[in-house]
Design an enzyme around this catalytic site. Structure first.
Site, PDB file in Angstrom:
ATOM      1  CE1 TYR A  85       5.848  -3.606  -0.818  1.00  0.00           C
ATOM      2  CE2 TYR A  85       7.414  -1.628  -1.047  1.00  0.00           C
ATOM      3  CZ  TYR A  85       6.551  -2.640  -1.569  1.00  0.00           C
ATOM      4  OH  TYR A  85       6.066  -2.648  -3.020  1.00  0.00           O
ATOM      5  CG  ASN A 142       6.508   6.564  -6.204  1.00  0.00           C
ATOM      6  OD1 ASN A 142       6.021   6.017  -5.102  1.00  0.00           O
ATOM      7  ND2 ASN A 142       7.517   7.384  -6.094  1.00  0.00           N
ATOM      8  CB  SER A 193       9.626  -1.798  -4.316  1.00  0.00           C
ATOM      9  OG  SER A 193       9.689  -0.383  -3.781  1.00  0.00           O
ATOM     10  N   GLY A 226       0.917  -1.388   0.043  1.00  0.00           N
ATOM     11  CA  GLY A 226      -0.083  -0.028   0.088  1.00  0.00           C
ATOM     12  C   GLY A 226       1.047   1.209   0.048  1.00  0.00           C
TER      13      GLY A 226
HETATM   14  P1  NAD Z   1      -1.755  -4.167  -5.510  1.00  0.00           P
HETATM   15  O1  NAD Z   1      -1.725  -3.911  -4.221  1.00  0.00           O
HETATM   16  O2  NAD Z   1      -2.689  -3.252  -6.458  1.00  0.00           O
HETATM   17  O3  NAD Z   1      -1.765  -5.717  -6.173  1.00  0.00           O
HETATM   18  C1  NAD Z   1      -1.088  -6.642  -5.452  1.00  0.00           C
HETATM   19  C2  NAD Z   1      -2.135  -7.848  -5.562  1.00  0.00           C
HETATM   20  O4  NAD Z   1      -1.639  -8.921  -4.700  1.00  0.00           O
HETATM   21  C3  NAD Z   1      -3.677  -7.676  -4.823  1.00  0.00           C
HETATM   22  O5  NAD Z   1      -4.661  -7.787  -5.835  1.00  0.00           O
HETATM   23  C4  NAD Z   1      -3.620  -8.392  -3.905  1.00  0.00           C
HETATM   24  O6  NAD Z   1      -4.938  -8.730  -3.244  1.00  0.00           O
HETATM   25  C5  NAD Z   1      -2.674  -9.522  -4.240  1.00  0.00           C
HETATM   26  N1  NAD Z   1      -2.225 -10.351  -3.106  1.00  0.00           N
HETATM   27  C6  NAD Z   1      -1.912  -9.919  -1.770  1.00  0.00           C
HETATM   28  N2  NAD Z   1      -1.577 -11.202  -0.909  1.00  0.00           N
HETATM   29  C7  NAD Z   1      -1.907 -12.102  -1.708  1.00  0.00           C
HETATM   30  C8  NAD Z   1      -2.010 -13.535  -1.295  1.00  0.00           C
HETATM   31  N3  NAD Z   1      -1.765 -13.981  -0.407  1.00  0.00           N
HETATM   32  N4  NAD Z   1      -1.998 -14.437  -2.464  1.00  0.00           N
HETATM   33  C9  NAD Z   1      -2.417 -13.853  -3.769  1.00  0.00           C
HETATM   34  N5  NAD Z   1      -2.621 -12.748  -4.023  1.00  0.00           N
HETATM   35  C10 NAD Z   1      -2.191 -11.553  -3.175  1.00  0.00           C
HETATM   36  O7  NAD Z   1       0.009  -3.324  -5.907  1.00  0.00           O
HETATM   37  P2  NAD Z   1       0.455  -3.203  -7.277  1.00  0.00           P
HETATM   38  O8  NAD Z   1       0.612  -1.561  -7.422  1.00  0.00           O
HETATM   39  O9  NAD Z   1      -0.439  -3.578  -8.320  1.00  0.00           O
HETATM   40  O10 NAD Z   1       1.949  -3.612  -7.156  1.00  0.00           O
HETATM   41  C11 NAD Z   1       2.405  -4.904  -7.900  1.00  0.00           C
HETATM   42  C12 NAD Z   1       3.709  -5.313  -7.546  1.00  0.00           C
HETATM   43  O11 NAD Z   1       4.636  -4.219  -7.578  1.00  0.00           O
HETATM   44  C13 NAD Z   1       3.845  -5.736  -5.967  1.00  0.00           C
HETATM   45  O12 NAD Z   1       4.620  -6.703  -5.776  1.00  0.00           O
HETATM   46  C14 NAD Z   1       4.439  -4.331  -5.612  1.00  0.00           C
HETATM   47  O13 NAD Z   1       5.200  -4.493  -4.399  1.00  0.00           O
HETATM   48  C15 NAD Z   1       5.354  -3.958  -6.726  1.00  0.00           C
HETATM   49  N6  NAD Z   1       5.395  -2.460  -6.612  1.00  0.00           N
HETATM   50  C16 NAD Z   1       4.479  -1.401  -7.017  1.00  0.00           C
HETATM   51  C17 NAD Z   1       4.811  -0.323  -6.988  1.00  0.00           C
HETATM   52  C18 NAD Z   1       3.780   0.783  -7.289  1.00  0.00           C
HETATM   53  O14 NAD Z   1       3.863   2.070  -7.332  1.00  0.00           O
HETATM   54  N7  NAD Z   1       2.455   0.327  -7.484  1.00  0.00           N
HETATM   55  C19 NAD Z   1       6.101   0.345  -6.595  1.00  0.00           C
HETATM   56  C20 NAD Z   1       7.009  -0.529  -6.495  1.00  0.00           C
HETATM   57  C21 NAD Z   1       6.728  -2.097  -6.366  1.00  0.00           C
END
Ligand code: NAD
Length: 325
Positions: free
Chosen positions: A147, A176, A116, A76
């Site tokens: 995290y 981001n 990340s 989050g």
């Molecule tokens: P998001 O929270 O929208 O998506 C992550 C998904 O993982 C969610 O739908 C959640 O329900 C699912 N999830 C959580 N626990 C689970 C479990 N036990 N079993 C199955 N599914 C599960 O996040 P996002 O923004 O789409 O990010 C995707 C990836 O990219 C993540 O690994 C995140 O750490 C990484 N990331 C995202 C950002 C960003 O800016 N959005 C930045 C750095 C890294």
């Protein structure tokens, strides 16, 4: 023959877009998540509701799969990751260790891990003169507590699975990512979505709350560039971690001003210094990205925010929280 692809976290923000992107390119896609996508139906050929903390579910997800994009994570915005460290590190370690081990046992051809910018050390970001972060800056390690430590650890796991077991891994470090269909309320939203929501709910001449003094800096990358970059990296033969983000650094105050301009409102800021702000400054160094992929993100922040702001307005109007246009 069409490649069969697994996207974990396919009910989440980036995963949902990635499923659509891969479908448009002719792949057969299985999505897995503990929830369906929130704002529109999945485009996946198959969607399993499974908890990937459980190893058996990871094994089930891998059946007849060629490529894995591992996006599932408990995550989050700052407000969430700074207050749920134990839960995040437990959930994400279980998800990622079980997913990669299941991929190894199923001999998948390629494995994509989503790390990340939170892996970068605090001592390079809690200073006044912020230099863009190069991939090599991740060490000596001092990542975001909770995290970020888990992300850095799984990067090492990918490396060792590559060296010892021949798992063909790609590792991206997102900076981001934002856009429509991203969480914009409820505590897990990130700064662009939170600011768009606050401004959408404000009247012209209103004041909105900003976390910290607003002088903390970040760079923001639009979702279309993100999925394009993911795909390009997966096609490449580069197995070291790679930044994926924009390298235009702005303050949160500037971000508020851009959104206020899009909204055509005069917005003033009330600073809450007690709220979590993360590191003081962060930017992506895209030198290696440009060299490796001969590409970099192109969608401007203004263009991305405009689309995001209007989507959030529509959502709020549909929920009866603001009048329909
Ligand atoms: P998001 O929270 O929208 O998506 C992550 C998904 O993982 C969610 O739908 C959640 O329900 C699912 N999830 C959580 N626990 C689970 C479990 N036990 N079993 C199955 N599914 C599960 O996040 P996002 O923004 O789409 O990010 C995707 C990836 O990219 C993540 O690994 C995140 O750490 C990484 N990331 C995202 C950002 C960003 O800016 N959005 C930045 C750095 C890294």
């Amino acid at each position: 023959m069409k490649k069969r692809v697994l996207v974990t976290g396919a009910g989440g923000f980036i995963g949902h877009y990635l499923v659509k992107f891969l479908k448009e390119r002719g792949y057969w896609v299985r999505g897995v998540d503990i929830k369906h996508p929130e704002y529109e139906a999945t485009f996946a050929d198959e969607f399993f509701l499974l908890d990937l903390r459980k190893f058996d579910n990871c094994l089930t997800s891998m059946i007849d799969i060629d490529h894995v994009y591992a996006l599932a994570a408990d995550m989050g915005g700052m407000g969430y990751i700074e207050t749920h460290k134990g839960e995040i590190i437990k959930n994400n370690t279980l998800i990622n260790m079980h997913t990669i081990e299941a991929a190894r046992l199923h001999n998948v051809d390629r494995y994509f891990y989503t790390s990340s910018a939170c892996v970068y050390p605090g001592y390079k970001q809690n200073i006044t003169d912020i230099a863009p972060l190069k991939e090599e800056d991740a060490y000596p390690a001092d990542p975001e507590d909770g995290y970020g430590w888990e992300k850095l650890y799984i990067e090492r796991v990918c490396r060792h699975y590559h060296e010892d077991f021949g798992l063909n891994a790609r590792i991206v470090r997102f900076h981001n990512i934002f856009g429509p269909l991203g969480t914009y309320d409820g505590g897990r939203e990130k700064s662009p979505a939170a600011i768009c929501r606050k401004i959408a709910l404000a009247a012209s001449d209103d004041e909105i709350e900003v976390w910290g003094d607003g002088e903390q800096t970040r760079s923001y990358c639009y979702i279309d560039d993100c999925v394009d970059g993911i795909y390009r990296l997966m096609q490449s033969d580069f197995s070291e971690p790679l930044n994926l983000g924009q390298d235009r650094m702005i303050t949160i105050n500037e971000l508020v001003d851009i959104v206020a301009k899009i909204a055509n409102k005069t917005i003033s800021k009330r600073y809450d210094l007690t709220q979590p702000q993360g590191v003081r400054g962060r930017n992506s160094d895209n030198t290696l990205l440009r060299k490796t992929l001969k590409w970099e993100p192109t969608v401007s922040l203004e263009e991305g925010l405009e689309k995001t702001y209007h989507w959030i307005c529509e959502e709020l109007a549909n929920a009866g929280r603001i009048p329909k246009l």
